[in-house]
Motif scaffolding. Structure first.
Motif, PDB file in Angstrom:
ATOM      1  N   THR A   1      56.393  43.571  41.506  1.00 21.33           N
ATOM      2  CA  THR A   1      56.398  44.879  41.065  1.00 21.33           C
ATOM      3  C   THR A   1      56.491  45.905  42.550  1.00 21.33           C
ATOM      4  O   THR A   1      57.126  45.476  43.390  1.00 21.33           O
ATOM      5  N   ARG A   2      56.537  47.594  42.067  1.00 22.95           N
ATOM      6  CA  ARG A   2      57.154  48.125  43.301  1.00 22.95           C
ATOM      7  C   ARG A   2      55.261  47.938  44.223  1.00 22.95           C
ATOM      8  O   ARG A   2      54.057  47.933  43.643  1.00 22.95           O
TER       9      ARG A   2
ATOM     10  N   LEU B   1      54.059  43.634  34.756  1.00 21.93           N
ATOM     11  CA  LEU B   1      53.795  42.471  35.548  1.00 21.93           C
ATOM     12  C   LEU B   1      53.385  41.304  34.805  1.00 21.93           C
ATOM     13  O   LEU B   1      52.424  41.288  34.017  1.00 21.93           O
ATOM     14  N   LYS B   2      53.939  39.949  35.264  1.00 22.46           N
ATOM     15  CA  LYS B   2      54.132  39.451  34.309  1.00 22.46           C
ATOM     16  C   LYS B   2      53.190  37.655  35.188  1.00 22.46           C
ATOM     17  O   LYS B   2      54.048  37.824  36.332  1.00 22.46           O
ATOM     18  N   ILE B   3      51.650  37.085  34.522  1.00 26.69           N
ATOM     19  CA  ILE B   3      51.314  36.337  35.177  1.00 26.69           C
ATOM     20  C   ILE B   3      51.693  35.214  34.574  1.00 26.69           C
ATOM     21  O   ILE B   3      50.811  35.042  33.443  1.00 26.69           O
ATOM     22  N   THR B   4      51.755  34.062  35.128  1.00 31.83           N
ATOM     23  CA  THR B   4      51.749  32.728  34.275  1.00 31.83           C
ATOM     24  C   THR B   4      51.263  31.612  35.117  1.00 31.83           C
ATOM     25  O   THR B   4      51.042  31.537  36.549  1.00 31.83           O
TER      26      THR B   4
ATOM     27  N   ILE C   1      46.272  49.863  49.172  1.00 36.67           N
ATOM     28  CA  ILE C   1      46.138  48.248  48.682  1.00 36.67           C
ATOM     29  C   ILE C   1      44.292  48.535  49.032  1.00 36.67           C
ATOM     30  O   ILE C   1      43.826  48.103  50.485  1.00 36.67           O
ATOM     31  N   PRO C   2      43.012  48.339  47.924  1.00 39.32           N
ATOM     32  CA  PRO C   2      42.045  48.679  48.593  1.00 39.32           C
ATOM     33  C   PRO C   2      41.289  46.535  48.899  1.00 39.32           C
ATOM     34  O   PRO C   2      41.929  46.123  48.124  1.00 39.32           O
ATOM     35  N   SER C   3      40.568  46.066  49.715  1.00 41.68           N
ATOM     36  CA  SER C   3      40.864  45.241  50.461  1.00 41.68           C
ATOM     37  C   SER C   3      39.165  44.944  51.348  1.00 41.68           C
ATOM     38  O   SER C   3      39.433  46.367  51.942  1.00 41.68           O
TER      39      SER C   3
ATOM     40  N   LEU D   1      46.976  42.055  40.991  1.00 37.62           N
ATOM     41  CA  LEU D   1      46.483  43.601  39.564  1.00 37.62           C
ATOM     42  C   LEU D   1      46.726  44.039  41.556  1.00 37.62           C
ATOM     43  O   LEU D   1      47.310  45.065  41.007  1.00 37.62           O
ATOM     44  N   LYS D   2      46.222  43.725  41.593  1.00 41.53           N
ATOM     45  CA  LYS D   2      46.036  45.057  44.029  1.00 41.53           C
ATOM     46  C   LYS D   2      47.274  44.404  43.918  1.00 41.53           C
ATOM     47  O   LYS D   2      47.368  46.619  44.778  1.00 41.53           O
TER      48      LYS D   2
END
Length: 342
Positions: free
Chosen positions: A291-292, A273-276, A297-299, A262-263
């Protein structure tokens, strides 16, 4: 122990045995008057000492020595005993030769006496060496175990801290606030799920391992929160074999990977966004489409490195990461109970 000290101690050992044998046989006074035999006595004592020194160094250079290999310790025993027995034999022959020249009858028995004393001394030396190595190995293992336990706790603390970031809490409370005014029924469900999620984070974040069933329960509640925030922009699929749900994984491993997905990706209606999550008998595979990337990006520097470090503490398993132009794959092997106790 330095080479010089080891050499000196080996020489002192043989010299001490020779002096004792001569003293026990009443030959010390005679040897004091026979200067040629004094030099020969010192020479064979030095040769025997060097034999023990170099032989023991050759044995101890074997890597199995530090691991307490029994065959090496038996060889070490035979080396010392054999050298001292041979030394006693040469000493007896030297004394017999000297005493024959003085026309004295001799029946010294130095070889037998030296062999018996040499055996006792050899057993004592080997026992001391083995005890020292065993104690050192035990100390190293204990210290390493304590370090691993401390590292586990530090990693768990960092993981828990990363999950309870103000950024996540701020976004969740903002979402709840908006729902209260727009959809009170959904707001109540969201707040309950948020409380449940935080309860799981606090409870499971301080544990080392969770079952796959626990991990899926955590991720289900987490994704309920994310669904409120992202809607249909995020799609999750789970392909889980029922017989593997009790297999163990590092705590919050799957949620960490979902958060990373997600991040590091921008989800939209046009490009969701597809997560499997796939679980078979060998491992869990978490896959997300690419995706783009977001502009920022907070980290806080805790994520995959934390997960990799925790896996190293549990044994030889390592996570595997693969990336294609369209997908990102992370393979999580299961952690057995035997490895988790290391």
């Amino acid at each position: 122990m330095s080479r010089t000290l080891s050499c000196i101690l080996s020489f002192v050992l043989t010299l001490s045995l020779g002096i004792y044998l001569l003293y026990n046989s009443g030959l010390i006074a005679w040897l004091g008057t026979a200067s040629w035999y004094q030099g020969a006595f010192l020479l064979i004592s030095l040769i025997a000492g060097l034999g023990i020194h170099f032989g023991s160094r050759a044995i101890k250079r074997n890597p199995s020595w530090e691991r307490g290999n029994e065959s090496l310790y038996i060889l070490f025993l035979l080396l010392i005993w054999g050298t001292l027995a041979l030394y006693s034999y040469l000493l007896e022959n030297l004394m017999n030769y000297g005493l024959d020249n003085t026309n004295l009858e001799t029946s010294l028995g130095l070889t037998l006496k030296g062999s018996i004393i040499g055996l006792i001394v050899s057993i004592l030396i080997v026992w001391i060496n083995y005890s020292w190595i065993a104690y050192s190995q035990y100390s190293k293992n204990t210290i390493q175990h304590l370090r691993n336990e401390r590292n586990k706790e530090e990693l768990q603390y960092k993981l828990l801290r990363s999950q309870l970031t103000p950024h996540f809490l701020f976004n969740s409370l903002n979402t709840a606030s908006n729902l209260i005014t727009t959809n009170p029924n959904q707001a109540e469900s969201f707040i309950r799920k948020l409380a449940f999620n935080f309860n799981h984070l606090i409870k499971n974040g301080i544990q080392h391992l969770n079952s796959l069933e626990q991990e899926l329960s955590i991720i289900e509640n987490y994704m309920h929160l994310m669904k409120v925030r992202y809607g249909d922009k995020v799609i999750m699929e789970k392909r889980i074999k029922p017989e593997v749900i009790q297999h163990q994984l590092p705590a919050l491993a799957i949620q960490l990977l979902v958060e990373n997905a997600l991040k590091h990706n921008v989800a939209s209606q046009e490009q969701p966004l597809k997560i499997t999550i796939t679980a078979d008998h060998d491992q869990v595979v978490v896959t997300n489409t690419i995706t783009r990337k977001p502009e920022q990006i907070p980290s806080i520097g805790i994520g995959l490195p934390n997960l990799k470090a925790r896996y190293k503490l549990y044994g030889k398993q390592e996570i595997t990461i693969e990336q294609t132009p369209s997908c990102f794959y992370v393979y999580l092997p299961y952690v057995s109970h035997s490895n988790s106790s290391k």
